[in-house]
Design a protein around this motif. Sequence first.
Motif, PDB file in Angstrom:
ATOM      1  N   ARG A 159      -6.164   7.016   4.657  1.00 39.80           N
ATOM      2  CA  ARG A 159      -6.065   6.939   3.175  1.00 39.80           C
ATOM      3  C   ARG A 159      -5.030   8.013   2.431  1.00 39.80           C
ATOM      4  O   ARG A 159      -4.426   7.700   1.568  1.00 39.80           O
ATOM      5  CB  ARG A 159      -7.390   7.373   2.575  1.00 39.80           C
ATOM      6  CG  ARG A 159      -7.527   7.367   1.051  1.00 39.80           C
ATOM      7  CD  ARG A 159      -8.969   7.605   0.668  1.00 39.80           C
ATOM      8  NE  ARG A 159      -9.076   7.907  -0.706  1.00 39.80           N
ATOM      9  CZ  ARG A 159      -9.001   6.919  -1.620  1.00 39.80           C
ATOM     10  NH1 ARG A 159      -9.485   5.587  -1.057  1.00 39.80           N
ATOM     11  NH2 ARG A 159      -9.251   7.227  -2.739  1.00 39.80           N
ATOM     12  N   LYS A 160      -4.942   8.966   3.147  1.00 43.71           N
ATOM     13  CA  LYS A 160      -3.806  10.076   2.726  1.00 43.71           C
ATOM     14  C   LYS A 160      -2.443   9.461   2.817  1.00 43.71           C
ATOM     15  O   LYS A 160      -1.748   9.702   2.111  1.00 43.71           O
ATOM     16  CB  LYS A 160      -4.093  11.214   3.620  1.00 43.71           C
ATOM     17  CG  LYS A 160      -2.992  12.265   3.270  1.00 43.71           C
ATOM     18  CD  LYS A 160      -3.200  13.570   4.333  1.00 43.71           C
ATOM     19  CE  LYS A 160      -2.142  14.583   3.992  1.00 43.71           C
ATOM     20  NZ  LYS A 160      -2.385  15.713   4.639  1.00 43.71           N
ATOM     21  N   VAL A 161      -2.261   8.659   4.052  1.00 40.50           N
ATOM     22  CA  VAL A 161      -0.920   8.424   4.126  1.00 40.50           C
ATOM     23  C   VAL A 161      -0.671   7.235   3.434  1.00 40.50           C
ATOM     24  O   VAL A 161       0.611   6.862   2.819  1.00 40.50           O
ATOM     25  CB  VAL A 161      -0.536   7.952   5.669  1.00 40.50           C
ATOM     26  CG1 VAL A 161       0.651   7.100   5.981  1.00 40.50           C
ATOM     27  CG2 VAL A 161      -0.635   9.108   6.639  1.00 40.50           C
ATOM     28  N   GLY A 162      -1.742   6.447   3.106  1.00 41.72           N
ATOM     29  CA  GLY A 162      -1.569   5.146   2.281  1.00 41.72           C
ATOM     30  C   GLY A 162      -1.191   5.541   0.869  1.00 41.72           C
ATOM     31  O   GLY A 162      -0.441   5.011   0.046  1.00 41.72           O
ATOM     32  N   ASN A 163      -1.858   6.604   0.372  1.00 46.78           N
ATOM     33  CA  ASN A 163      -1.619   7.140  -1.104  1.00 46.78           C
ATOM     34  C   ASN A 163      -0.313   7.887  -1.212  1.00 46.78           C
ATOM     35  O   ASN A 163       0.441   7.852  -2.258  1.00 46.78           O
ATOM     36  CB  ASN A 163      -2.762   8.057  -1.407  1.00 46.78           C
ATOM     37  CG  ASN A 163      -4.042   7.481  -1.556  1.00 46.78           C
ATOM     38  OD1 ASN A 163      -3.895   6.353  -1.846  1.00 46.78           O
ATOM     39  ND2 ASN A 163      -5.306   8.127  -1.489  1.00 46.78           N
ATOM     40  N   ALA A 164       0.226   8.557  -0.057  1.00 44.44           N
ATOM     41  CA  ALA A 164       1.522   9.071  -0.246  1.00 44.44           C
ATOM     42  C   ALA A 164       2.795   8.188   0.451  1.00 44.44           C
ATOM     43  O   ALA A 164       3.761   8.943   0.623  1.00 44.44           O
ATOM     44  CB  ALA A 164       1.349  10.505   0.785  1.00 44.44           C
ATOM     45  N   ALA A 165       2.385   6.958   0.675  1.00 46.60           N
ATOM     46  CA  ALA A 165       3.375   6.253   1.416  1.00 46.60           C
ATOM     47  C   ALA A 165       4.759   6.202   0.276  1.00 46.60           C
ATOM     48  O   ALA A 165       4.666   6.055  -0.873  1.00 46.60           O
ATOM     49  CB  ALA A 165       2.762   4.837   1.710  1.00 46.60           C
ATOM     50  N   THR A 166       5.951   6.217   1.025  1.00 46.44           N
ATOM     51  CA  THR A 166       6.973   6.084   0.157  1.00 46.44           C
ATOM     52  C   THR A 166       7.737   4.958   0.616  1.00 46.44           C
ATOM     53  O   THR A 166       7.759   4.409   1.805  1.00 46.44           O
ATOM     54  CB  THR A 166       7.772   7.292   0.222  1.00 46.44           C
ATOM     55  OG1 THR A 166       9.139   7.032  -0.627  1.00 46.44           O
ATOM     56  CG2 THR A 166       8.057   7.812   1.474  1.00 46.44           C
ATOM     57  N   THR A 167       8.859   4.273  -0.184  1.00 44.77           N
ATOM     58  CA  THR A 167       9.447   3.177   0.407  1.00 44.77           C
ATOM     59  C   THR A 167      11.046   3.761   0.611  1.00 44.77           C
ATOM     60  O   THR A 167      11.701   2.831   1.174  1.00 44.77           O
ATOM     61  CB  THR A 167       9.902   2.240  -0.919  1.00 44.77           C
ATOM     62  OG1 THR A 167      10.351   2.863  -2.109  1.00 44.77           O
ATOM     63  CG2 THR A 167       8.820   1.624  -1.497  1.00 44.77           C
ATOM     64  N   GLY A 168      11.169   5.075   0.628  1.00 45.60           N
ATOM     65  CA  GLY A 168      12.143   5.634   1.169  1.00 45.60           C
ATOM     66  C   GLY A 168      12.194   5.858   2.646  1.00 45.60           C
ATOM     67  O   GLY A 168      11.307   5.100   3.272  1.00 45.60           O
ATOM     68  N   THR A 180       7.024  11.262   9.611  1.00 50.68           N
ATOM     69  CA  THR A 180       6.650  11.200  11.218  1.00 50.68           C
ATOM     70  C   THR A 180       5.367  10.384  11.195  1.00 50.68           C
ATOM     71  O   THR A 180       5.263   9.364  11.805  1.00 50.68           O
ATOM     72  CB  THR A 180       6.606  12.337  12.061  1.00 50.68           C
ATOM     73  OG1 THR A 180       7.885  12.818  11.889  1.00 50.68           O
ATOM     74  CG2 THR A 180       6.089  11.868  13.453  1.00 50.68           C
ATOM     75  N   LEU A 181       4.358  10.820  10.392  1.00 56.50           N
ATOM     76  CA  LEU A 181       3.073  10.478  10.444  1.00 56.50           C
ATOM     77  C   LEU A 181       3.029   9.121   9.741  1.00 56.50           C
ATOM     78  O   LEU A 181       2.270   8.105  10.307  1.00 56.50           O
ATOM     79  CB  LEU A 181       2.053  11.355   9.672  1.00 56.50           C
ATOM     80  CG  LEU A 181       0.607  11.060   9.600  1.00 56.50           C
ATOM     81  CD1 LEU A 181      -0.020  10.950  10.919  1.00 56.50           C
ATOM     82  CD2 LEU A 181      -0.338  11.780   8.575  1.00 56.50           C
ATOM     83  N   GLN A 182       3.814   8.805   8.702  1.00 59.74           N
ATOM     84  CA  GLN A 182       3.610   7.583   7.876  1.00 59.74           C
ATOM     85  C   GLN A 182       4.142   6.410   9.072  1.00 59.74           C
ATOM     86  O   GLN A 182       4.010   5.503   9.120  1.00 59.74           O
ATOM     87  CB  GLN A 182       4.575   7.472   6.800  1.00 59.74           C
ATOM     88  CG  GLN A 182       4.587   5.970   6.146  1.00 59.74           C
ATOM     89  CD  GLN A 182       5.443   6.107   4.576  1.00 59.74           C
ATOM     90  OE1 GLN A 182       5.353   7.026   4.054  1.00 59.74           O
ATOM     91  NE2 GLN A 182       5.920   5.053   4.222  1.00 59.74           N
ATOM     92  N   SER A 183       5.409   6.955   9.801  1.00 59.58           N
ATOM     93  CA  SER A 183       6.131   5.941  10.544  1.00 59.58           C
ATOM     94  C   SER A 183       5.159   5.483  11.772  1.00 59.58           C
ATOM     95  O   SER A 183       4.816   4.311  12.235  1.00 59.58           O
ATOM     96  CB  SER A 183       7.209   6.577  11.357  1.00 59.58           C
ATOM     97  OG  SER A 183       8.333   6.946  10.407  1.00 59.58           O
ATOM     98  N   ILE A 184       4.359   6.531  12.297  1.00 56.95           N
ATOM     99  CA  ILE A 184       3.320   6.159  13.416  1.00 56.95           C
ATOM    100  C   ILE A 184       2.247   5.295  13.181  1.00 56.95           C
ATOM    101  O   ILE A 184       2.026   4.417  13.541  1.00 56.95           O
ATOM    102  CB  ILE A 184       2.629   7.300  13.824  1.00 56.95           C
ATOM    103  CG1 ILE A 184       3.676   8.450  14.630  1.00 56.95           C
ATOM    104  CG2 ILE A 184       1.492   7.128  14.721  1.00 56.95           C
ATOM    105  CD1 ILE A 184       3.089   9.752  14.746  1.00 56.95           C
ATOM    106  N   ILE A 185       1.841   5.337  11.482  1.00 53.57           N
ATOM    107  CA  ILE A 185       0.706   4.512  11.237  1.00 53.57           C
ATOM    108  C   ILE A 185       1.271   3.249  10.791  1.00 53.57           C
ATOM    109  O   ILE A 185       0.732   2.144  11.231  1.00 53.57           O
ATOM    110  CB  ILE A 185       0.104   5.354   9.698  1.00 53.57           C
ATOM    111  CG1 ILE A 185      -0.837   6.382  10.378  1.00 53.57           C
ATOM    112  CG2 ILE A 185      -0.830   4.143   9.165  1.00 53.57           C
ATOM    113  CD1 ILE A 185      -1.212   7.173   9.110  1.00 53.57           C
ATOM    114  N   GLU A 186       2.422   3.134  10.338  1.00 52.50           N
ATOM    115  CA  GLU A 186       3.266   1.973  10.131  1.00 52.50           C
ATOM    116  C   GLU A 186       3.416   1.091  11.381  1.00 52.50           C
ATOM    117  O   GLU A 186       3.121  -0.157  11.525  1.00 52.50           O
ATOM    118  CB  GLU A 186       4.541   2.051   9.272  1.00 52.50           C
ATOM    119  CG  GLU A 186       4.265   2.399   7.995  1.00 52.50           C
ATOM    120  CD  GLU A 186       5.705   2.492   7.258  1.00 52.50           C
ATOM    121  OE1 GLU A 186       6.655   2.448   7.964  1.00 52.50           O
ATOM    122  OE2 GLU A 186       5.742   2.753   5.831  1.00 52.50           O
ATOM    123  N   VAL A 187       3.845   1.679  12.401  1.00 53.72           N
ATOM    124  CA  VAL A 187       4.118   0.974  13.627  1.00 53.72           C
ATOM    125  C   VAL A 187       2.825   0.617  14.161  1.00 53.72           C
ATOM    126  O   VAL A 187       2.698  -0.681  14.843  1.00 53.72           O
ATOM    127  CB  VAL A 187       4.639   2.295  14.604  1.00 53.72           C
ATOM    128  CG1 VAL A 187       4.755   1.472  16.076  1.00 53.72           C
ATOM    129  CG2 VAL A 187       6.024   2.213  14.267  1.00 53.72           C
TER     130      VAL A 187
END
Length: 275
Positions: free
Chosen positions: A67-76, A80-87
């Motif tokens: 939830r934290k990464v989803g709310n703070a996700a950026t299109t730029g 590292t954490l967002q990349s791991i979750i996206e993968v």
Amino acid sequence: MAAGNEVAPAEYIQHHLINLTFGLHPENGWSIARTAEQASDMGFWAIHLDTMGWSLGMGFLFIWLFRKVGNAATTGVPGTLQSIIEVTFEFIENLTRSTFHNVNPIIGPLALTLFVWILMMNTLKIIPVDYLPGVFEKVGVDQMKIVPTTDLNATFGMALGVFILVLYYNFKIKGAGGFAKELSLKPFNHWALIPFNLLLEVVALLVQPFSLAMRLFGNMFAGEVIFILIALLPFWAIWLLDVPWAIFHILIVTLQAFIFTVLSVVYLNAAHERH
């Protein structure tokens, strides 16, 4: 409790394999079991507090983190954490698309939840076997197993949850009559072989939760025992063996989460198929 000269090896191993069990004892009433015998005497009316606590803890951590990464996700450029979750998300999405050949919006989120939750619970095994139990022992908690998937109750609980969904979708999509025909007319479509078909299909159906639960439990429990046996060795041998085994076990904990997820999706896909 530490290994070495303080306790006998058998006592040390048994200590690390006992869950923090709270239940109704025939003699002590509602109490926390201090030995394996007391835990077994509690029978059905007992709960493994450590298994429940760490399972819920990893579940809440999973929800909070995503939830934290989803709310703070950026299109730029992602962190590292967002990349791991996206993968991870893309991996489970591709897995679901290649394994589940029907339409059900629940299957994707279910697969993601199973994989990440089981992976997080399995990864607790990487923590040295004496570290957290030693911390809890200092505050008066004698038993503490921190890896929920080394408890057959936890793996069977998850497997039964998947199995209930399998039965639900079998009845919902095929109807009671269609599901009964599937069980009685496969693999041989002849009325005289209905008893034989029923035996095969019912056994195959009931094997599903057992295969899910026992495979995950067996691999995680075996790995836990090896960590405990390594902890009984001299100090120099512990570092010589524990680090390579922990690195190798990273593959095991990931593989077991993957297998549980894949089989769950395969079983649910079969429940959606009309024959």
